[in-house]
Scaffold this motif. Sequence first.
Motif, mmCIF file in Angstrom:
data_model
loop_
_atom_site.group_PDB
_atom_site.id
_atom_site.type_symbol
_atom_site.label_atom_id
_atom_site.label_comp_id
_atom_site.label_asym_id
_atom_site.label_seq_id
_atom_site.Cartn_x
_atom_site.Cartn_y
_atom_site.Cartn_z
ATOM 1 N N GLY A 386 -3.065 6.780 4.429
ATOM 2 C CA GLY A 386 -2.413 5.688 5.130
ATOM 3 C C GLY A 386 -3.405 4.741 5.764
ATOM 4 N N ASP A 387 -2.863 3.644 6.384
ATOM 5 C CA ASP A 387 -3.693 2.658 7.057
ATOM 6 C C ASP A 387 -2.839 1.966 8.096
ATOM 7 N N ASP A 388 -3.478 1.226 8.993
ATOM 8 C CA ASP A 388 -2.733 0.500 10.021
ATOM 9 C C ASP A 388 -3.408 -0.848 10.241
ATOM 10 N N PRO A 389 -2.756 -1.780 10.976
ATOM 11 C CA PRO A 389 -3.304 -3.117 11.139
ATOM 12 C C PRO A 389 -4.677 -3.144 11.778
ATOM 13 N N SER A 390 -4.959 -2.212 12.667
ATOM 14 C CA SER A 390 -6.245 -2.245 13.364
ATOM 15 C C SER A 390 -7.419 -1.982 12.430
ATOM 16 N N SER A 391 -7.172 -1.289 11.312
ATOM 17 C CA SER A 391 -8.258 -0.985 10.388
ATOM 18 C C SER A 391 -8.400 -2.040 9.297
ATOM 19 N N SER A 392 -7.585 -3.091 9.340
ATOM 20 C CA SER A 392 -7.643 -4.127 8.308
ATOM 21 C C SER A 392 -7.874 -5.485 8.952
ATOM 22 N N PRO A 393 -8.935 -6.188 8.563
ATOM 23 C CA PRO A 393 -9.176 -7.532 9.104
ATOM 24 C C PRO A 393 -8.114 -8.540 8.659
ATOM 25 N N LEU A 394 -7.263 -8.145 7.748
ATOM 26 C CA LEU A 394 -6.225 -9.054 7.263
ATOM 27 C C LEU A 394 -4.976 -9.001 8.132
ATOM 28 N N GLY A 395 -4.896 -8.029 9.046
ATOM 29 C CA GLY A 395 -3.711 -7.898 9.885
ATOM 30 C C GLY A 395 -2.578 -7.195 9.182
ATOM 31 N N THR A 419 3.483 -1.968 5.661
ATOM 32 C CA THR A 419 4.370 -1.397 6.680
ATOM 33 C C THR A 419 4.405 -2.212 7.963
ATOM 34 N N GLU A 420 3.391 -3.060 8.164
ATOM 35 C CA GLU A 420 3.356 -3.892 9.370
ATOM 36 C C GLU A 420 2.488 -5.109 9.108
ATOM 37 N N VAL A 421 2.894 -6.243 9.685
ATOM 38 C CA VAL A 421 2.117 -7.482 9.553
ATOM 39 C C VAL A 421 1.912 -8.055 10.940
ATOM 40 N N THR A 422 0.654 -8.172 11.350
ATOM 41 C CA THR A 422 0.330 -8.733 12.661
ATOM 42 C C THR A 422 -0.290 -10.121 12.457
ATOM 43 N N PRO A 423 -0.427 -10.923 13.530
ATOM 44 C CA PRO A 423 -1.022 -12.257 13.363
ATOM 45 C C PRO A 423 -2.372 -12.180 12.660
ATOM 46 N N GLY A 424 -2.538 -13.003 11.640
ATOM 47 C CA GLY A 424 -3.763 -12.984 10.862
ATOM 48 C C GLY A 424 -3.554 -13.612 9.498
ATOM 49 N N ALA A 426 -2.883 -12.427 6.544
ATOM 50 C CA ALA A 426 -1.749 -11.967 5.729
ATOM 51 C C ALA A 426 -0.448 -12.626 6.165
ATOM 52 N N ARG A 427 -0.210 -12.677 7.472
ATOM 53 C CA ARG A 427 1.012 -13.324 7.948
ATOM 54 C C ARG A 427 0.995 -14.813 7.589
ATOM 55 N N ASP A 428 -0.163 -15.462 7.756
ATOM 56 C CA ASP A 428 -0.263 -16.885 7.418
ATOM 57 C C ASP A 428 0.035 -17.129 5.943
ATOM 58 N N ALA A 429 -0.302 -16.157 5.098
ATOM 59 C CA ALA A 429 -0.069 -16.315 3.659
ATOM 60 C C ALA A 429 1.377 -16.095 3.269
ATOM 61 N N GLY A 430 2.169 -15.485 4.156
ATOM 62 C CA GLY A 430 3.579 -15.246 3.847
ATOM 63 C C GLY A 430 3.883 -13.837 3.410
ATOM 64 N N ILE A 431 2.952 -12.907 3.572
ATOM 65 C CA ILE A 431 3.180 -11.513 3.203
ATOM 66 C C ILE A 431 4.082 -10.853 4.240
ATOM 67 N N ARG A 432 5.022 -10.015 3.767
ATOM 68 C CA ARG A 432 6.023 -9.418 4.641
ATOM 69 C C ARG A 432 5.980 -7.893 4.569
ATOM 70 N N TYR A 476 2.105 -14.367 -6.696
ATOM 71 C CA TYR A 476 0.779 -14.470 -6.130
ATOM 72 C C TYR A 476 0.823 -15.285 -4.845
ATOM 73 N N PHE A 477 0.059 -14.813 -3.832
ATOM 74 C CA PHE A 477 -0.116 -15.519 -2.580
ATOM 75 C C PHE A 477 -1.603 -15.771 -2.377
ATOM 76 N N VAL A 478 -1.900 -16.616 -1.403
ATOM 77 C CA VAL A 478 -3.306 -16.937 -1.109
ATOM 78 C C VAL A 478 -3.582 -16.662 0.356
ATOM 79 N N MET A 479 -4.645 -15.877 0.611
ATOM 80 C CA MET A 479 -5.102 -15.598 1.973
ATOM 81 C C MET A 479 -6.490 -16.176 2.174
#
Length: 481
Positions: A386-395, A419-424, A426-432, A476-479
């Motif tokens: 697993g992973d969580d937002p704190s371990s990913s610079p993408l949020g 499983t979670e999208v925080t400000p960053g 990924a959220r700016d790109a539209g990922i849910r 496809y999305f762009v980050m």
Amino acid sequence: MQRINPIRQSILLLAFLVTVSAQTVSARNLPDFTELVEDNSAAVVNISTSAERKAAEGGAHGSPFSQRQFDQLPEFFQEFFRGPHSPFGGGSPGRQAPRQSMGSGFIVSADGYVLTNNHVVEGADEIIVRLNDRRELPARLVGTDPRSDMAVLKIEDGDDLPVVEIGRSRDLKVGEWVLAIGSPFGFDYTVTAGIVSALGRSLPSENYVPFIQTDVAINPGNSGGPLFNLDGEVIGINSQIYTRSGGFMGVSFAIPIDDAMNVFRQLRDDGSVSRGWLGVLIQEVNRDLAESFGLERPRGALVAEVMAGSPAQKAGLEAGDIVLSYDGEEVALSSDLPPMVGRTPVGETAELKVLRGGKEIDVDVEIGRLPQNGQIGQAGEPAGGGDDPSSSPLGLGIEPVPAEIADSWDLASGGVLVTEVTPGPARDAGIRVNDVITELNRQPVGSVKDFRKVVKSLPDNNAVSVRVVRQGRASYFVMKP
């Protein structure tokens, strides 16, 4: 009394004569449609249909329009059709009059073949064709093609009927004059004119028709009628309008006659329409995606998904490929590709120029037959921790894809579940949340371990592409990390 200077008077007179002369020349250069209308009206027909109304079916108050069309009419027209003096029977409570509709069409052969729209005759029990000499002749339905919204009729006992001259829509140019003849709101043989506004328009409901856009006034009842060029040739079939009011707003669409005649010949000879099939899901290449894939400008069709067992898979096309040309014809927009493929005869080989990994390659594809209901793929097994937002610079918070999602969405190559999208980024790109990421920066992501590895190697301040599967559909999305 004030006297006018003779020189000034002469200048004013000269200016007046020049203005009048310019207006005369301008009027003389405007097209005269009278001869075109006189020569072609006889081959344009009014089509009226009726169908037994089902017990649970709502009515359009006996009007010549479907309920959907009726709801879009201005209120005073609705009141006219509801009233006791309506020529179509009104809308008396408890009365179940046959459902009626009205449209236009045109005769393409002396023995009585007629082209119109599928939505004009859909569900009809009886079809009557009325000519401009007021003859009313029964017609039978030869065949329909809902994908192009076309129908072919045959006038019973048709013999030596007037016909239109068929032109070539591929020769059309934006800005040239066109003219429509039809029966808007039941007003027979109404003539409207305008210009070609654009070519090759793609509409969400019709992926296989590169529509002609015009500013010719088209309204309910014009559907199925011909669109003429100044040579008196039919170059399109009036089919749809863009409207927020239910009436004409300056944007109308016609089926190109080249595509329409191909459908006509197949329906007449075989009773059905066969289209080419590539077997890919595509999307538009915008500015950010173009940058992330190394394109100088947005162009082409981005392959978001390749269907299992499809011609594209057999030819080696991959998700992330960008189709730049098809059989030597440039693919400027993603909407250009489906009509190109659809027109290709089944079994023929098409040459695609594809951008893959920053390099252009050629891919030969043997085109298949478009299935009625295409299904994709076989499922695979995800793996990883697993992973969580704190371990990913993408949020992003991520975890392995649950087996039930992998099975239902046919994720043969795995991926990671958001499983979670925080400000960053990924959220700016539209990922849910609940999206599945299967590719990042053009590198496959089959597990959480793969995802972490790719994230560590992401460039700073550069656009990177992300392939996301959402509700079973890939995009496809762009980050920008």
